[in-house]
Write an enzyme that holds these catalytic residues in place. Structure first.
Site, PDB file in Angstrom:
ATOM      1  N   ALA A 150      93.304  -8.478  34.630  1.00 32.02           N
ATOM      2  CA  ALA A 150      93.671  -9.179  35.858  1.00 32.02           C
ATOM      3  C   ALA A 150      94.598 -10.367  35.612  1.00 32.02           C
ATOM      4  O   ALA A 150      94.959 -11.069  36.542  1.00 32.02           O
ATOM      5  CB  ALA A 150      92.406  -9.650  36.573  1.00 32.02           C
ATOM      6  N   ASN A 157      85.956 -11.999  32.319  1.00 28.35           N
ATOM      7  CA  ASN A 157      86.944 -11.138  31.674  1.00 28.35           C
ATOM      8  C   ASN A 157      88.269 -11.840  31.400  1.00 28.35           C
ATOM      9  O   ASN A 157      88.843 -11.704  30.330  1.00 28.35           O
ATOM     10  CB  ASN A 157      87.158  -9.882  32.526  1.00 28.35           C
ATOM     11  CG  ASN A 157      85.904  -9.039  32.571  1.00 28.35           C
ATOM     12  OD1 ASN A 157      85.295  -8.777  31.549  1.00 28.35           O
ATOM     13  ND2 ASN A 157      85.475  -8.647  33.763  1.00 28.35           N
ATOM     14  N   HIS A 168      94.727 -17.406  39.167  1.00 24.96           N
ATOM     15  CA  HIS A 168      94.603 -17.745  37.751  1.00 24.96           C
ATOM     16  C   HIS A 168      95.844 -18.522  37.330  1.00 24.96           C
ATOM     17  O   HIS A 168      96.966 -18.121  37.672  1.00 24.96           O
ATOM     18  CB  HIS A 168      94.550 -16.480  36.885  1.00 24.96           C
ATOM     19  CG  HIS A 168      93.511 -15.486  37.305  1.00 24.96           C
ATOM     20  ND1 HIS A 168      92.164 -15.711  37.161  1.00 24.96           N
ATOM     21  CD2 HIS A 168      93.626 -14.264  37.875  1.00 24.96           C
ATOM     22  CE1 HIS A 168      91.495 -14.661  37.606  1.00 24.96           C
ATOM     23  NE2 HIS A 168      92.358 -13.777  38.054  1.00 24.96           N
TER      24      HIS A 168
END
Ligand SMILES: NC(=O)c1ccc[n+]([C@@H]2O[C@H](COP(=O)([O-])OP(=O)(O)OC[C@H]3O[C@@H](n4cnc5c(N)ncnc54)[C@H](O)[C@@H]3O)[C@@H](O)[C@H]2O)c1
Length: 269
Positions: free
Chosen positions: A126, A192, A222
């Site tokens: 991701a 993750n 992020h």
């Protein structure tokens, strides 16, 4: 590639089966799923791909010939099937990278990869820019900082509830600043990305992590900031969820598909 094994027939697993069948109609696909879910999952995957995907509950039951296993079953699936895949002679592509924050599990998988001359593959998932981060590492890196920002209620049901009153958050609030090892351990559902950045860059202890509840967050965002001798990087993502699972970013499934495809492409980017 002739035969691939998908571990976990959920949102990402189902997506991979469908896409891979469309791209490589003759590719043989086996899946591992929790035994009690196998009948429902078998029907769903066969409907999806219009092909005879076979489901099993262990690596030992899977027919010979698999070249690559793709884990997309969660952290427990890495623990349960990871070493067996490498011992069976498959390369192993791991989606649930956060499981590797468990140093003992990581060491076990690396040892299994080495003794079987196989590879443990870590996708960007991701996040993005992991090629640049891993390349920068070769010249040494001074600092890696990862900031995760989500809507306050998106942290519901996690350890964040113990650190701040999510319902009362009215402006951007950092509720935890720590290293990637602790972030991955306390927040397994969000581990993750932090673990991927740590493995690509400066390791779990030196990767700084900031977790934030932000009413103005645009989805699941992020930010990765890197400083080192080769310069600085700022990688920012605002991810859209997977249609079949709002907790999973669409980019994670695409990233796995890209790694799988690259194994059989004449030109790899
Ligand atoms: N690297 C990344 O950035 C990233 C991003 C999103 C998700 N992920 C990982 O990918 C995983 C899969 O995502 P998803 O959206 O498809 O989840 P999902 O919940 O839709 O599917 C997971 C499937 O795995 C099965 N499963 C659970 N335990 C198993 C086991 N021990 N053996 C075999 N199968 C098992 C479940 O029954 C389910 O069908 C997540 O758990 C997460 O860890 C990684």
């Amino acid at each position: 590639m002739q035969h691939i094994l998908i571990i976990g027939a959920g949102a990402i697993g189902g997506y991979l089966v469908r896409e891979l069948h469309a791209m490589y109609p003759s590719l043989r696909m086996s899946c591992i799923e929790r035994s009690e879910l196998i009948p429902g999952a078998t029907k769903r995957l066969q409907d999806l791909a219009g092909t005879a995907v076979r489901l099993y509950d262990s690596v030992a039951a899977v027919p010979a010939g698999v070249e690559l296993a793709v884990e997309c079953g969660g952290h427990a699936a890495v623990t349960q099937h990871g070493e067996a895949c490498l011992d069976a002679g498959y390369d192993l592509l791991v989606a649930s990278v956060g499981a590797l924050a468990d140093q003992a599990l990581y060491d076990k998988l690396v040892a299994a990869a080495k003794r079987n001359d196989r590879t443990l593959l870590i996708p960007a998932g991701a996040v993005a820019g992991m090629d640049g981060l891993a390349a920068a590492r070769l010249a040494g890196i001074d600092r890696v900082r990862y900031t995760s920002r989500k809507l306050p209620l998106a942290w519901k049901g996690t350890h964040a509830e113990k650190l701040c009153d999510l319902a009362a958050v009215t402006s951007a609030t950092e509720f935890l600043r720590t290293d990637a090892r602790q972030a991955a351990t306390l927040f397994p559902q969000n581990a993750n990305v932090a673990a991927t950045i740590a493995l690509a860059g400066v390791g779990f202890e030196r990767t700084e992590v900031s977790l934030n509840a932000d009413p103005a967050a645009n989805g699941n965002t992020h930010l990765v900031e890197v400083e080192g001798p080769c310069g600085s990087m700022r990688i920012e993502l605002s991810n859209k969820p997977f249609p079949d699972n709002p907790k999973t970013s669409m980019l994670a499934g695409l990233s796995l598909l890209r790694v799988i495809r690259n194994r059989s492409e004449a030109v790899q980017v």
